[in-house]
Design an enzyme around this catalytic site. Structure first.
Site, PDB file in Angstrom:
ATOM      1  N   PHE A 126       6.214   5.337   4.470  1.00  0.00           N
ATOM      2  CA  PHE A 126       5.611   4.949   2.933  1.00  0.00           C
ATOM      3  C   PHE A 126       4.232   5.289   4.181  1.00  0.00           C
ATOM      4  O   PHE A 126       4.292   4.528   4.684  1.00  0.00           O
ATOM      5  CB  PHE A 126       5.679   3.905   3.378  1.00  0.00           C
ATOM      6  CG  PHE A 126       4.598   3.419   1.798  1.00  0.00           C
ATOM      7  CD1 PHE A 126       4.898   4.022   0.896  1.00  0.00           C
ATOM      8  CD2 PHE A 126       3.397   3.089   2.075  1.00  0.00           C
ATOM      9  CE1 PHE A 126       4.002   3.845  -0.089  1.00  0.00           C
ATOM     10  CE2 PHE A 126       2.747   2.420   0.744  1.00  0.00           C
ATOM     11  CZ  PHE A 126       3.333   3.376   0.152  1.00  0.00           C
ATOM     12  N   ASP A 196      10.163  -3.526   6.672  1.00  0.00           N
ATOM     13  CA  ASP A 196       9.735  -2.967   5.771  1.00  0.00           C
ATOM     14  C   ASP A 196      10.732  -3.566   4.686  1.00  0.00           C
ATOM     15  O   ASP A 196      11.067  -2.508   4.644  1.00  0.00           O
ATOM     16  CB  ASP A 196       8.633  -1.905   5.731  1.00  0.00           C
ATOM     17  CG  ASP A 196       7.242  -1.911   4.277  1.00  0.00           C
ATOM     18  OD1 ASP A 196       8.166  -2.697   3.376  1.00  0.00           O
ATOM     19  OD2 ASP A 196       6.702  -0.942   4.334  1.00  0.00           O
ATOM     20  N   TYR A 221       4.390  -7.296  -5.544  1.00  0.00           N
ATOM     21  CA  TYR A 221       4.620  -6.853  -6.718  1.00  0.00           C
ATOM     22  C   TYR A 221       5.652  -5.965  -7.287  1.00  0.00           C
ATOM     23  O   TYR A 221       5.681  -4.870  -8.466  1.00  0.00           O
ATOM     24  CB  TYR A 221       2.625  -6.030  -6.960  1.00  0.00           C
ATOM     25  CG  TYR A 221       3.066  -4.652  -5.954  1.00  0.00           C
ATOM     26  CD1 TYR A 221       3.417  -4.133  -6.338  1.00  0.00           C
ATOM     27  CD2 TYR A 221       1.722  -5.505  -4.373  1.00  0.00           C
ATOM     28  CE1 TYR A 221       2.563  -2.684  -4.897  1.00  0.00           C
ATOM     29  CE2 TYR A 221       1.775  -4.724  -4.192  1.00  0.00           C
ATOM     30  CZ  TYR A 221       1.788  -3.113  -3.769  1.00  0.00           C
ATOM     31  OH  TYR A 221       1.703  -1.974  -2.974  1.00  0.00           O
ATOM     32  N   LYS A 222       6.021  -5.788  -6.803  1.00  0.00           N
ATOM     33  CA  LYS A 222       7.824  -4.941  -6.891  1.00  0.00           C
ATOM     34  C   LYS A 222       8.766  -5.431  -7.595  1.00  0.00           C
ATOM     35  O   LYS A 222       8.567  -6.438  -8.474  1.00  0.00           O
ATOM     36  CB  LYS A 222       7.700  -3.512  -5.884  1.00  0.00           C
ATOM     37  CG  LYS A 222       7.148  -2.783  -5.227  1.00  0.00           C
ATOM     38  CD  LYS A 222       7.770  -2.232  -4.108  1.00  0.00           C
ATOM     39  CE  LYS A 222       6.954  -0.525  -3.913  1.00  0.00           C
ATOM     40  NZ  LYS A 222       5.065  -1.639  -3.165  1.00  0.00           N
TER      41      LYS A 222
END
Length: 402
Positions: A126, A196, A221-222
């Site tokens: 990412f 991560d 927030y996922k």
């Protein structure tokens, strides 16, 4: 509207976590397959935020730092997250953003491995992970970033690597690393590992303690359903907490923050990785989402997530052959997260055609369609309808007619 067949209805009827769907505010007529980017809104969040704003802040004012334990919110919510990722009490705090926490942990790990000059990561990781690592390399010119292909990670771990930064579940492909094997190999070479967990926490089984993990970060927030821009969390194993030093020495990381001493003295525990004043409204919303996950039977939850993924893959195999789709995510439930990625040359307009039908997935350049399967609120019927709509869109090239 074509109704799903009986075997799909039977799967939903037998779903042991189906009642949790009623505890989310889901728009009628929408099939939400983008919880891997932004989780759905828990029904209790608005009420809880209203209570904090109107009562705790509005009436309690500054007294609420103590009477409602705002001061301890970062650690309290962190301990709840710890239960989701196989960590112990006092090993997780909630603070800042994922990018800031990656910076903290990378710098802490580098400082604990003097004489080593490599940050190792995965090519295609990412972007924020790589960007932060590259930024540190610019600050500390003796360091360089080595990004290798996923299949080369184990062989690239060597004695000149200070820290390995890897995403457990890849954001684009859904590939899941063998956390135990990689951590074991890293430790053989004296390398610290930062995992991560942005696409893992709340979606797949994670047991940081069992694999002797060093450090980890994740967003709120996922799959944790903490809301847009929800604060991040970080994990540091207790055995490392006194050894590692945070590069951001803010007042909440002080051993005695309310003594207001002139010189910094790091807290002796996980609190040393805090920095500024905790964001109470963001923490409040996140805690509502976390409480739902903590309540759910996680073995059944994660099993359902993989069952949803497998059903989607099977349906695509059966009905979408010959339309140019390529499965990117592994067919093996042990080797993937809780989202499925497909490749198609017309990926972007296909996703837009699905959204126009009320089926919200997402697109990642240049050609990836992503579908996230959040098991707390998705039904097997949702998966069937999404696959059926995708087949119809491909068969008619619906995107060409809009």
């Amino acid at each position: 509207i074509v109704e799903p067949p009986n075997f799909i209805r039977a799967l939903d009827a037998a779903d042991p976590v189906r009642a949790f769907r009623q505890r989310f505010s889901l728009p009628p007529g929408i099939i939400y397959l983008d919880g891997n980017s932004l989780g759905a809104l828990p029904a209790a969040t608005a009420t809880r935020l209203d209570e904090v704003v109107r009562q705790e802040w509005g009436k309690g004012l500054i007294r609420s730092w103590n009477t409602h334990d705002w001061v301890g919110a970062s650690r309290r919510v962190g301990d709840k997250i710890a239960a989701l990722i196989g960590a112990g009490e006092g090993e997780v705090v909630v603070a800042d953003s994922t990018s800031v926490n990656i910076f903290k942990l990378l710098m802490a790990g580098i400082g604990a491995r003097p004489g080593r000059n490599i940050i190792l990561s995965e090519a295609g990781n990412f972007p924020t992970d790589l960007y932060v690592a590259q930024g540190i390399s610019a600050l500390l010119p003796h360091l360089s970033v080595r990004a290798v292909e996923p299949g080369q990670v184990l062989d690239a771990i060597s004695n000149d690597v200070a820290v390995l930064l890897l995403t457990h579940v890849h954001y684009k492909t859904g590939h899941k690393y063998d956390m135990a094997a990689i951590t074991r190999r890293a430790h053989e070479c004296g390398v610290l590992v930062i995992w991560d967990l942005c696409h893992s926490a709340g979606a797949v089984e994670v047991n940081l303690g069992a694999v002797d993990a060093d450090m980890a970060v994740g967003c709120g927030y996922k799959y944790l359903n903490g809301g847009p821009g929800a604060p991040s969390f970080l994990y540091v194993a207790k055995r490392l907490q006194r050894e590692l030093t945070s590069p951001i020495t803010g007042w909440f990381g002080h051993a005695a923050p309310f003594a207001f001493a002139g010189d910094y003295q790091p807290a002796p525990d996980i609190a040393r990785f805090l920095s500024g004043t905790p964001p109470i409204l963001g923490l409040t919303a996140l805690e509502v989402g976390i409480d739902l996950l903590v309540e759910a039977p996680r073995d059944l939850l994660f099993r359902k997530g993989q069952a949803l993924c497998s059903l989607f893959v099977e349906l695509i195999d059966e009905s979408c052959q010959g339309y140019g789709l390529e499965l990117v995510t592994s067919r093996d439930p042990q080797a993937r997260g809780s989202h499925v990625s497909l490749r198609h040359a017309e990926g972007y307009p296909i996703v837009q055609a699905l959204i126009a039908r009320g089926i919200i997935g997402d697109f990642r350049a240049p050609d990836i369609l992503r579908f996230g399967f959040a098991p707390l609120y998705l039904r097997f019927a949702d998966v069937w309808r999404a696959a059926n709509s995708l087949r119809e869109i491909l068969a008619t090239r619906e995107w060409d007619h809009e």
